[in-house]
Write a protein that holds these residues in place. Sequence first.
Motif, PDB file in Angstrom:
ATOM      1  N   LEU A 215       0.829  -1.207   0.000  1.00  0.00           N
ATOM      2  CA  LEU A 215       0.000   0.000   0.000  1.00  0.00           C
ATOM      3  C   LEU A 215       0.861   1.255   0.000  1.00  0.00           C
ATOM      4  O   LEU A 215       0.560   2.237  -0.705  1.00  0.00           O
ATOM      5  N   ASP A 216       1.952   1.241   0.766  1.00  0.00           N
ATOM      6  CA  ASP A 216       2.840   2.406   0.832  1.00  0.00           C
ATOM      7  C   ASP A 216       3.482   2.684  -0.528  1.00  0.00           C
ATOM      8  O   ASP A 216       3.553   3.842  -0.977  1.00  0.00           O
ATOM      9  N   LEU A 217       3.964   1.633  -1.172  1.00  0.00           N
ATOM     10  CA  LEU A 217       4.614   1.810  -2.477  1.00  0.00           C
ATOM     11  C   LEU A 217       3.631   2.312  -3.527  1.00  0.00           C
ATOM     12  O   LEU A 217       3.953   3.200  -4.320  1.00  0.00           O
ATOM     13  N   GLU A 218       2.435   1.746  -3.514  1.00  0.00           N
ATOM     14  CA  GLU A 218       1.438   2.188  -4.486  1.00  0.00           C
ATOM     15  C   GLU A 218       1.040   3.637  -4.239  1.00  0.00           C
ATOM     16  O   GLU A 218       0.912   4.429  -5.173  1.00  0.00           O
ATOM     17  N   ALA A 219       0.864   3.985  -2.976  1.00  0.00           N
ATOM     18  CA  ALA A 219       0.524   5.371  -2.638  1.00  0.00           C
ATOM     19  C   ALA A 219       1.642   6.322  -3.049  1.00  0.00           C
ATOM     20  O   ALA A 219       1.391   7.421  -3.575  1.00  0.00           O
ATOM     21  N   LEU A 220       2.877   5.904  -2.805  1.00  0.00           N
ATOM     22  CA  LEU A 220       4.033   6.740  -3.140  1.00  0.00           C
ATOM     23  C   LEU A 220       4.084   7.023  -4.643  1.00  0.00           C
ATOM     24  O   LEU A 220       4.214   8.183  -5.067  1.00  0.00           O
ATOM     25  N   LEU A 221       3.980   5.982  -5.468  1.00  0.00           N
ATOM     26  CA  LEU A 221       4.102   6.157  -6.915  1.00  0.00           C
ATOM     27  C   LEU A 221       2.916   6.925  -7.495  1.00  0.00           C
ATOM     28  O   LEU A 221       3.093   7.831  -8.310  1.00  0.00           O
ATOM     29  N   MET A 222       1.719   6.573  -7.064  1.00  0.00           N
ATOM     30  CA  MET A 222       0.547   7.243  -7.622  1.00  0.00           C
ATOM     31  C   MET A 222       0.424   8.669  -7.113  1.00  0.00           C
ATOM     32  O   MET A 222      -0.027   9.558  -7.838  1.00  0.00           O
ATOM     33  N   GLY A 223       0.843   8.872  -5.875  1.00  0.00           N
ATOM     34  CA  GLY A 223       0.829  10.236  -5.351  1.00  0.00           C
ATOM     35  C   GLY A 223       1.812  11.115  -6.077  1.00  0.00           C
ATOM     36  O   GLY A 223       1.492  12.260  -6.448  1.00  0.00           O
ATOM     37  N   GLN A 224       3.025  10.615  -6.328  1.00  0.00           N
ATOM     38  CA  GLN A 224       4.016  11.387  -7.070  1.00  0.00           C
ATOM     39  C   GLN A 224       3.535  11.664  -8.493  1.00  0.00           C
ATOM     40  O   GLN A 224       3.868  12.693  -9.080  1.00  0.00           O
ATOM     41  N   ALA A 225       2.748  10.745  -9.054  1.00  0.00           N
ATOM     42  CA  ALA A 225       2.218  10.928 -10.414  1.00  0.00           C
ATOM     43  C   ALA A 225       1.057  11.912 -10.453  1.00  0.00           C
ATOM     44  O   ALA A 225       0.617  12.302 -11.538  1.00  0.00           O
ATOM     45  N   GLY A 226       0.544  12.306  -9.269  1.00  0.00           N
ATOM     46  CA  GLY A 226      -0.589  13.233  -9.234  1.00  0.00           C
ATOM     47  C   GLY A 226      -1.917  12.575  -9.551  1.00  0.00           C
ATOM     48  O   GLY A 226      -2.845  13.223 -10.034  1.00  0.00           O
ATOM     49  N   LEU A 227      -2.032  11.273  -9.271  1.00  0.00           N
ATOM     50  CA  LEU A 227      -3.236  10.528  -9.625  1.00  0.00           C
ATOM     51  C   LEU A 227      -4.214  10.371  -8.467  1.00  0.00           C
ATOM     52  O   LEU A 227      -5.278   9.767  -8.653  1.00  0.00           O
ATOM     53  N   LEU A 228      -3.873  10.897  -7.289  1.00  0.00           N
ATOM     54  CA  LEU A 228      -4.700  10.612  -6.111  1.00  0.00           C
ATOM     55  C   LEU A 228      -5.631  11.749  -5.726  1.00  0.00           C
ATOM     56  O   LEU A 228      -6.542  11.544  -4.913  1.00  0.00           O
ATOM     57  N   ALA A 229      -5.433  12.912  -6.266  1.00  0.00           N
ATOM     58  CA  ALA A 229      -6.269  14.054  -5.879  1.00  0.00           C
ATOM     59  C   ALA A 229      -7.702  13.867  -6.376  1.00  0.00           C
ATOM     60  O   ALA A 229      -7.940  13.373  -7.480  1.00  0.00           O
ATOM     61  N   GLY A 230      -8.681  14.270  -5.524  1.00  0.00           N
ATOM     62  CA  GLY A 230     -10.084  14.269  -5.940  1.00  0.00           C
ATOM     63  C   GLY A 230     -10.760  12.927  -5.917  1.00  0.00           C
ATOM     64  O   GLY A 230     -11.752  12.718  -6.624  1.00  0.00           O
ATOM     65  N   HIS A 231     -10.250  11.989  -5.124  1.00  0.00           N
ATOM     66  CA  HIS A 231     -10.883  10.666  -5.068  1.00  0.00           C
ATOM     67  C   HIS A 231     -11.450  10.373  -3.678  1.00  0.00           C
ATOM     68  O   HIS A 231     -11.411   9.243  -3.199  1.00  0.00           O
ATOM     69  N   ASN A 232     -11.992  11.398  -3.043  1.00  0.00           N
ATOM     70  CA  ASN A 232     -12.531  11.224  -1.695  1.00  0.00           C
ATOM     71  C   ASN A 232     -13.778  10.350  -1.662  1.00  0.00           C
ATOM     72  O   ASN A 232     -14.157   9.819  -0.619  1.00  0.00           O
ATOM     73  N   GLU A 233     -14.449  10.203  -2.830  1.00  0.00           N
ATOM     74  CA  GLU A 233     -15.647   9.369  -2.879  1.00  0.00           C
ATOM     75  C   GLU A 233     -15.298   7.889  -2.982  1.00  0.00           C
ATOM     76  O   GLU A 233     -16.151   7.031  -2.784  1.00  0.00           O
TER      77      GLU A 233
END
Length: 427
Positions: A215-233
Amino acid sequence: MKEDFLHYVWKFQKFTTTQLHSTQGELVNVISVGMHNHNSGPDFFNAKISIDGQLWAGNVEIHLKASDWYAHHHEKDTAYDSVILHVVWEQDAEVFTKDNASIPTIELKNCVDTKILTRYKELFAKKQRWIPCDNQFSQVDSFILTNWLERLYFERLQQKSELILKELATSNNHWEAVLFKLLAKNFGLKVNGDSFYSIAQSIDFSVVKKCVQPLDLEALLMGQAGLLAGHNEDGYGKKLQQTYMYLCHKFNISNTEVVVPKYFRLRPPNFPTIRLSQLAMLYANQKHLFSKIISISEKNDFYTLFDVSASTYWDAHYNFGTVSSKRKKKLTKTFIDLLLINTIIPLKFCYASYLKKDISEEIIRLATSIAKEQNTIIKKFNALMPIAETALQSQGLLQLKNQYCDQIQCLQCAVGTSILNKQSEEF
């Protein structure tokens, strides 16, 4: 006419050698043309020339016009003091050494068969052709072409090694870190290669090693890619976002220099969400990946090593919050082949060269066990002659097209010289 044509004529002695005289009237007998020099200095080293019965050993310089000797300022360069023969297409000036002695010169324009000149002009004619020799390519002996492609393949690996070594220098000689960057770039394929590479560059590899949980690695890579913003739903997207924010605070990282990945014209299996998750799972499942890659050499062993899937959330998703039909998002063998061709083999070759080891046979065996790539260049070459069956051959053809055909380097190419040699043998 280019000067390299005269290099070809001299190297393969495609000129009249009987009763050959210098422009000064001396009888010239070429015993050895010397060794072709592709660096600075005279064009051929250690030639042996008999001039009026006197044997000379030294260097040969070649020019289109004799006056080029002065145009290139050779009269001021000590590297040319050992020139024993000046070979020119046209004698338009006398050339002298520093002590004012005349340098023996032979003029080739009346010594070369006109049919060779005709074939040369045909090869270099400015026509709208895909490659200069597309009309003659199918006539090249398959043995010559097969051996040339193998040589070109290693030439291509050598060029890639130079880029890898530059990357190594910027990574403090950390081979694992270099591997991570190269794999990231290749996971992004052509569309997102630069983006994924920028993601890998934005993270110190020590941070990757400290993120031991998938989970940490996936969060790290996707967060750095800017893919995690706006997915609160989306519950999983929100969890990744929270994890990423924690990692940013813990390791003091940012993604301000990252190139945002694209989705445009990508098939869903190549979406950045899927590829980044697969990369994260690879590093979560495989510790000391570099040493494992170096230690194995069989294609099936690499298939086992890279037998990873995106995290289970992506079994039913390609994007956050959008459900799709359920299927495991595994790395396919075709994708792993691309990793082998573009990352693994070049890295293994470079590392062995770095250690001064020769693993040529291992590289050949691995590259020939992989099927050829499917792209426009390979398809066009195979339409001219069905030559490419393996990755070694397809990579060799890419090197041929990019470094020789497109650069009109036919006289440095085994295909081009074989065409000219075949023509001359028919005289």
